[in-house]
Design a protein around this motif. Structure first.
Motif, mmCIF file in Angstrom:
data_model
loop_
_atom_site.group_PDB
_atom_site.id
_atom_site.type_symbol
_atom_site.label_atom_id
_atom_site.label_comp_id
_atom_site.label_asym_id
_atom_site.label_seq_id
_atom_site.Cartn_x
_atom_site.Cartn_y
_atom_site.Cartn_z
ATOM 1 N N HIS A 199 44.684 71.228 -34.686
ATOM 2 C CA HIS A 199 44.127 70.049 -35.350
ATOM 3 C C HIS A 199 45.121 69.465 -36.354
ATOM 4 O O HIS A 199 45.323 68.237 -36.401
ATOM 5 N N GLU A 200 45.748 70.325 -37.139
ATOM 6 C CA GLU A 200 46.689 69.843 -38.150
ATOM 7 C C GLU A 200 47.894 69.157 -37.503
ATOM 8 O O GLU A 200 48.348 68.111 -37.978
ATOM 9 N N LEU A 201 48.409 69.722 -36.427
ATOM 10 C CA LEU A 201 49.569 69.118 -35.769
ATOM 11 C C LEU A 201 49.197 67.803 -35.091
ATOM 12 O O LEU A 201 49.984 66.855 -35.081
ATOM 13 N N GLU A 202 47.992 67.742 -34.516
ATOM 14 C CA GLU A 202 47.549 66.481 -33.919
ATOM 15 C C GLU A 202 47.397 65.402 -34.977
ATOM 16 O O GLU A 202 47.676 64.222 -34.714
ATOM 17 N N GLN A 203 46.975 65.794 -36.178
ATOM 18 C CA GLN A 203 46.879 64.830 -37.277
ATOM 19 C C GLN A 203 48.252 64.278 -37.651
ATOM 20 O O GLN A 203 48.367 63.159 -38.152
ATOM 21 N N LEU A 204 49.296 65.064 -37.382
ATOM 22 C CA LEU A 204 50.662 64.614 -37.663
ATOM 23 C C LEU A 204 51.271 63.856 -36.486
ATOM 24 O O LEU A 204 52.438 63.480 -36.528
ATOM 25 N N GLY A 205 50.481 63.656 -35.437
ATOM 26 C CA GLY A 205 50.937 62.857 -34.300
ATOM 27 C C GLY A 205 51.613 63.628 -33.187
ATOM 28 O O GLY A 205 52.205 63.029 -32.290
ATOM 29 N N ALA A 206 51.529 64.950 -33.221
ATOM 30 C CA ALA A 206 52.186 65.764 -32.197
ATOM 31 C C ALA A 206 51.231 66.067 -31.049
ATOM 32 O O ALA A 206 50.011 66.104 -31.232
ATOM 33 N N GLN A 207 51.792 66.280 -29.875
ATOM 34 C CA GLN A 207 51.046 66.792 -28.732
ATOM 35 C C GLN A 207 51.284 68.298 -28.667
ATOM 36 O O GLN A 207 52.429 68.753 -28.728
ATOM 37 N N ILE A 208 50.220 69.077 -28.524
ATOM 38 C CA ILE A 208 50.299 70.518 -28.721
ATOM 39 C C ILE A 208 50.034 71.281 -27.433
ATOM 40 O O ILE A 208 49.098 70.971 -26.693
ATOM 41 N N ASP A 209 50.865 72.272 -27.198
ATOM 42 C CA ASP A 209 50.636 73.232 -26.120
ATOM 43 C C ASP A 209 50.507 74.605 -26.784
ATOM 44 O O ASP A 209 51.442 75.087 -27.414
#
Length: 204
Positions: free
Chosen positions: A31-41
């Protein structure tokens, strides 16, 4: 930007509180990384699934193809979440074997969030006297907030669960800020520039 997180869970049983904490931390970090605009695997490593391979690797000196792929995934990850149950006031043997099997440089400058579970909150010092020193020795960048979950954190009412949620969120935020400010890791291939055989014969 695409980012990868690897979650290493060393619980011995499924389901386990160790895996439950690992999943909570992974969800918060995602969630935190998505808030920073990243796509997460996010990749989950259940160490118990590789127990025999780890023993064979430590005895023989080289991993099986399956274990080698797992170790390579950890080395290439942007960030790591490592969770262990408490055994005899420390991490369990499987957890230690897994990190003993990594290349010496695999965790250098890699953001790591450490966490543990145990039968009582009195075991929480495992984070500072066992886990943090090990990852510092491996030259990882360990998030300031470490997360320990005891049985009362899961079933102790709203206040206890709220405290655990708060710690998880704070630790996830610290991890993701370290991940976000770093370039994607590069892993050196040991076979990329091999020494010619004639030079090896000369003892170079």
């Amino acid at each position: 930007m695409n980012r990868t997180l690897v979650v290493v869970s060393a619980g011995l049983r499924l389901p386990s509180s160790t895996r439950m904490l690992a999943d909570r931390l992974a969800d918060a970090a995602r969630h935190e990384l998505e808030q920073l605009g990243a796509q997460i695997d996010v990749s989950i490593v259940e160490v118990r699934d590789h127990a025999h391979e780890l023993v064979n690797h430590l005895l023989a000196g080289y991993p099986s193809p399956e274990l080698g792929q797992v170790l390579d995934t950890v080395a290439r990850a942007d960030g790591l979440i490592a969770v262990t149950p408490t055994f005899t006031a420390s991490y369990n043997g499987l957890f230690k074997m897994f990190f003993d099997s990594l290349d010496d440089a695999a965790l250098v400058d890699k953001p790591v969030l450490i966490a543990a579970t145990g039968g009582t909150g009195r075991h929480s010092l495992i984070l500072e006297h066992a886990l943090r020193p090990m990852f510092t020795y491996l030259h990882a960048v360990v998030a300031p907030t470490a997360v320990f979950a005891a049985p009362e954190d899961w079933g102790g009412g709203d206040a206890a669960q709220g405290s655990l949620v708060s710690r998880i969120q704070r630790a996830a935020r610290e991890l993701t800020l370290e991940v976000d400010r770093r370039d994607m890791p590069t892993v050196k291939d040991p076979y990329d520039n091999p020494m010619p055989f004639d030079r090896m014969l000369l003892g170079e």
